[in-house]
Design a protein around this motif. Structure first.
Motif, mmCIF file in Angstrom:
data_model
loop_
_atom_site.group_PDB
_atom_site.id
_atom_site.type_symbol
_atom_site.label_atom_id
_atom_site.label_comp_id
_atom_site.label_asym_id
_atom_site.label_seq_id
_atom_site.Cartn_x
_atom_site.Cartn_y
_atom_site.Cartn_z
ATOM 1 N N VAL B 17 0.840 -1.191 0.000
ATOM 2 C CA VAL B 17 0.000 0.000 0.000
ATOM 3 C C VAL B 17 0.882 1.251 0.000
ATOM 4 O O VAL B 17 0.606 2.223 -0.695
ATOM 5 N N HIS B 18 1.969 1.213 0.767
ATOM 6 C CA HIS B 18 2.886 2.358 0.782
ATOM 7 C C HIS B 18 3.510 2.574 -0.590
ATOM 8 O O HIS B 18 3.767 3.691 -0.981
ATOM 9 N N ARG B 19 3.764 1.475 -1.275
ATOM 10 C CA ARG B 19 4.446 1.602 -2.575
ATOM 11 C C ARG B 19 3.512 2.009 -3.711
ATOM 12 O O ARG B 19 3.977 2.410 -4.769
ATOM 13 N N MET B 20 2.217 1.892 -3.471
ATOM 14 C CA MET B 20 1.269 2.196 -4.553
ATOM 15 C C MET B 20 1.353 3.650 -4.995
ATOM 16 O O MET B 20 1.744 4.528 -4.236
ATOM 17 N N THR B 131 0.611 7.564 2.675
ATOM 18 C CA THR B 131 1.059 8.454 1.615
ATOM 19 C C THR B 131 1.670 9.714 2.214
ATOM 20 O O THR B 131 1.054 10.354 3.074
ATOM 21 N N VAL B 132 2.879 10.074 1.768
ATOM 22 C CA VAL B 132 3.525 11.308 2.212
ATOM 23 C C VAL B 132 2.682 12.486 1.725
ATOM 24 O O VAL B 132 2.220 12.473 0.580
ATOM 25 N N PRO B 133 2.468 13.496 2.580
ATOM 26 C CA PRO B 133 1.578 14.596 2.191
ATOM 27 C C PRO B 133 1.937 15.239 0.852
ATOM 28 O O PRO B 133 1.042 15.569 0.069
ATOM 29 N N THR B 134 3.239 15.412 0.595
ATOM 30 C CA THR B 134 3.597 16.066 -0.664
ATOM 31 C C THR B 134 3.216 15.197 -1.859
ATOM 32 O O THR B 134 2.858 15.702 -2.918
ATOM 33 N N LYS B 241 4.369 6.556 -11.492
ATOM 34 C CA LYS B 241 4.193 5.475 -12.460
ATOM 35 C C LYS B 241 3.268 4.422 -11.895
ATOM 36 O O LYS B 241 3.451 3.960 -10.768
ATOM 37 N N LEU B 242 2.269 4.038 -12.683
ATOM 38 C CA LEU B 242 1.367 2.987 -12.249
ATOM 39 C C LEU B 242 2.072 1.649 -12.424
ATOM 40 O O LEU B 242 2.736 1.412 -13.422
ATOM 41 N N SER B 243 1.930 0.777 -11.432
ATOM 42 C CA SER B 243 2.560 -0.537 -11.562
ATOM 43 C C SER B 243 1.474 -1.614 -11.461
ATOM 44 O O SER B 243 0.297 -1.306 -11.297
ATOM 45 N N ALA B 244 1.912 -2.873 -11.541
ATOM 46 C CA ALA B 244 0.971 -3.999 -11.506
ATOM 47 C C ALA B 244 0.123 -3.953 -10.242
ATOM 48 O O ALA B 244 -1.086 -4.206 -10.289
ATOM 49 N N VAL B 245 0.745 -3.609 -9.110
ATOM 50 C CA VAL B 245 0.015 -3.567 -7.842
ATOM 51 C C VAL B 245 -1.181 -2.621 -7.936
ATOM 52 O O VAL B 245 -2.272 -2.912 -7.439
ATOM 53 N N ASP B 246 -0.947 -1.460 -8.577
ATOM 54 C CA ASP B 246 -2.021 -0.478 -8.689
ATOM 55 C C ASP B 246 -3.203 -1.041 -9.462
ATOM 56 O O ASP B 246 -4.359 -0.871 -9.062
ATOM 57 N N PHE B 247 -2.892 -1.742 -10.563
ATOM 58 C CA PHE B 247 -3.983 -2.295 -11.366
ATOM 59 C C PHE B 247 -4.668 -3.437 -10.631
ATOM 60 O O PHE B 247 -5.895 -3.585 -10.697
#
Ligand SMILES: Nc1ncnc2c1ncn2[C@@H]1O[C@H](COP(=O)(O)OP(=O)(O)OP(=O)(O)O)[C@@H](O)[C@H]1O
Ligand SMILES: [Mg+2]
Lengths: 280, 271
Positions: B17-20, B131-134, B241-247
């Protein structure tokens, strides 16, 4: 050497609402050679910060010209290019850091210039290594010391690959250790990268490390020369509300009392060497 | 200690989730809110509850963090539940006194609403914990960039948010400094009635505002010096960048949506 920044017959005053404009500079001339390390000294209100702001077109002279690498700051379309060439570092590091992570802040300048992402990455990493802040690249700026913040600000400037850096009292709010780190970084940039440095300061010991010292008083240049030359004029400096480095002051006092010291003395090491020779 | 302030409520951990991609997380959060309002019965709500639970487990953010963000909402949950219990009159009556009666329908509606609010809070906290605020402001900028066509400067808004986040710790430090300075001069912030305490804050607020304006002025100088000229022609070091996890996550959410729609049709609606 070719002049990189040139002030020609510059007069400048601040417009103040409902009052007389505040005149700061009158018929001011100054040329900063490419690759030089110039320190500017002067009492409060002598116009040092104004000179800095004129260098990159933050302020525009009412008469006369300021040119950077041949580009006049009066011409609007030159400004972006001028600001890319002349980086600025201010006194308060808190008020010049824009991002919440160190490396993002360093990236701010190149991002504004529209540099390619991969190239920004490379420059940011390099700039952080150059100022010795690479290990802290993921830190939050408010958790850093003053000296570290100021080095982040310097990294943010060198990531834009400027030819010149103007620093306006960058060490005024720092502790002695932070002051030393910042000075060392600036010296390295000048020596290793050939970046022209304009260093405004209140500290005589820092000015003594420059190649050239310009002393300002009431918007005029009072003294101009190598540190050794300038610091011989202790009376003129005192009249302008400034001091001379401690070692120089002591050596001048000793000379007046008849101690045969030779040449002009800048650092404690030079003075102690001469005194040792005299005593042995 | 003050220097320990972390901006926002980011919880550092290593998880998918952090990496998404922040954009996907933002979209999925909005999607979640939409779906949970589509739920019409306990079966479809159960799907969303499971989705919430799984997301939390996968994120590796400890449960106490979520409890912390739920705490201030508890009164709201209780009030909503009470209103539902007393106003909804459906099913068999369980007890009644004076003009008030409690029904089974009222109880189950109250429960339904409570679960819905809790899931909502949990999922939106999950977004801010991971998610980092920025990154969040960046994601908002990129997702809303089509609005530029309507001459709404999304970049300016995002920049303002980023700068606000950046200066929160600085201003908190400043408040602390001014408060201490006033205390040293004998100011008293802790005693007295409410109005007196508010009055005691004035000598803190005025210097704070003055200094905030001075900072803003200097910051605008510094930004101009660093060639800032708005969002035009600006690039970013960190590409999203969207990755496999996101999809995959998107897939799971869409499946849940389908499940909710089907369950809504097959079982009786309760609200
Ligand atoms: N924005 C401004 N509006 C009006 N007057 C100003 C403004 N900025 C500076 N001045 C005035 O111009 C004169 C020169 O100011 P400047 O900031 O250049 O001095 P300085 O040598 O940098 O001083 P310091 O050592 O205090 O930094 C001062 O008299 C100052 O009051
Ligand atoms: Mg100044």
């Amino acid at each position: 050497m070719r002049a990189f920044i040139e002030f020609k017959d510059v007069s400048f005053s601040y417009d103040v609402e409902d009052a007389q404009p505040v005149p700061v500079l009158q018929h001011f001339d100054l040329a900063i050679a490419q690759g030089d390390f110039v320190a500017i000294l002067g009492h409060n209100g002598s116009g040092k910060s104004t000179v800095a702001k004129l260098c990159n077109g933050i302020e525009i002279p009412q008469s006369g010209d300021v040119t950077v690498n041949g580009m006049n700051t009066k011409e609007e379309e030159n400004l972006l290019e001028i600001r890319r060439h002349v980086g600025m570092v201010f006194q308060n590091p808190d008020n010049q850091i824009v991002a919440t992570i160190v490396e993002d802040d360093v990236a701010f300048g190149p991002e504004n210039l529209g540099v390619e992402p991969a190239e920004i990455r490379r420059r940011v990493d390099q700039a952080l290594r150059d100022v010795g802040m690479y290990d802290l690249r993921f830190s939050e700026p408010h958790k850093l010391s003053g000296g570290q913040k100021q080095r982040v600000a310097i990294a943010g400037v060198i990531a834009m690959q400027p030819a010149c850096i103007v620093l306006d009292e960058p060490t005024a709010m720092l502790d002695p250790r932070g002051r030393k780190d910042v000075m060392k970084t600036v010296q390295m940039l000048n020596r290793d990268f050939g970046i022209t440095v304009l260093y405004i300061t209140h500290f005589m010991e820092e000015a003594a490390k420059a190649n050239r010292v310009v002393v300002m008083d009431k918007g005029r240049i009072l003294l101009d020369g190598t540190p050794r030359e300038v610091f011989q004029h202790d009376d003129a400096l005192r009249a302008a509300g400034l001091e001379v480095p401690q070692a120089t002051e002591l050596s001048l006092l000793l000379k007046r009392d008849g101690v045969p010291l030779s040449g002009s003395i800048l650092t404690i090491e030079e003075l102690s060497r001469q005194l040792e020779e005299l005593l042995s | 200690m003050l220097s320990d302030i972390t901006i926002g409520q980011y919880y550092k951990a290593q998880s998918v989730v952090h990496r998404m991609d922040a954009r996907m997380k933002l979209i999925l959060t909005v999607l979640f809110i939409v779906i949970i309002f589509l739920c019409k019965n306990f079966f479809s709500l159960a799907v969303m509850f499971v989705l919430t639970a799984v997301s939390i487990l996968v994120s590796r953010v400890p449960f106490r963090m979520f409890f912390k963000s739920l705490k201030p909402i508890i009164p709201i949950i209780l009030i909503t539940a009470a209103l539902n219990i007393f106003y909804v009159k459906k099913g068999t009556e369980l007890l009644s006194f004076w003009k008030i009666s409690v029904t089974t329908g009222g109880l189950s509606t109250a429960f339904f609403m409570a679960v819905r609010i809790i899931c909502l809070i949990m999922v939106s906290s999950l977004l801010t914990y991971t998610t980092v605020p920025t990154q969040l402001t960046d994601a908002i900028e990129r997702l809303l960039s089509p609005l530029n066509v309507l001459h709404i400067s999304v970049h300016t808004l995002a920049m303002m948010m980023t700068l606000a986040l950046r200066f929160i710790p600085t201003l908190i430090e400043e408040i602390e400094r001014i408060t201490n300075a006033q205390k040293a001069r004998g100011a008293d912030f802790e005693s007295g009635r409410f109005l007196e305490r508010v009055k005691a804050m004035i000598p803190v607020l005025i210097p704070l505002f003055v200094s905030a304006f001075r900072r803003a002025y200097e910051l605008s100088f510094a930004m101009t010096c660093r060639c800032y000229h708005g969002g035009e022609g600006r690039t970013r070091m960190k590409q999203m960048k969207l990755s496999a996890v996101d999809f995959a996550a998107l897939g799971v959410f869409l499946l849940s949506l389908a499940g909710v729609i089907v369950l809504n049709r097959f079982f009786q609606a309760m609200i």
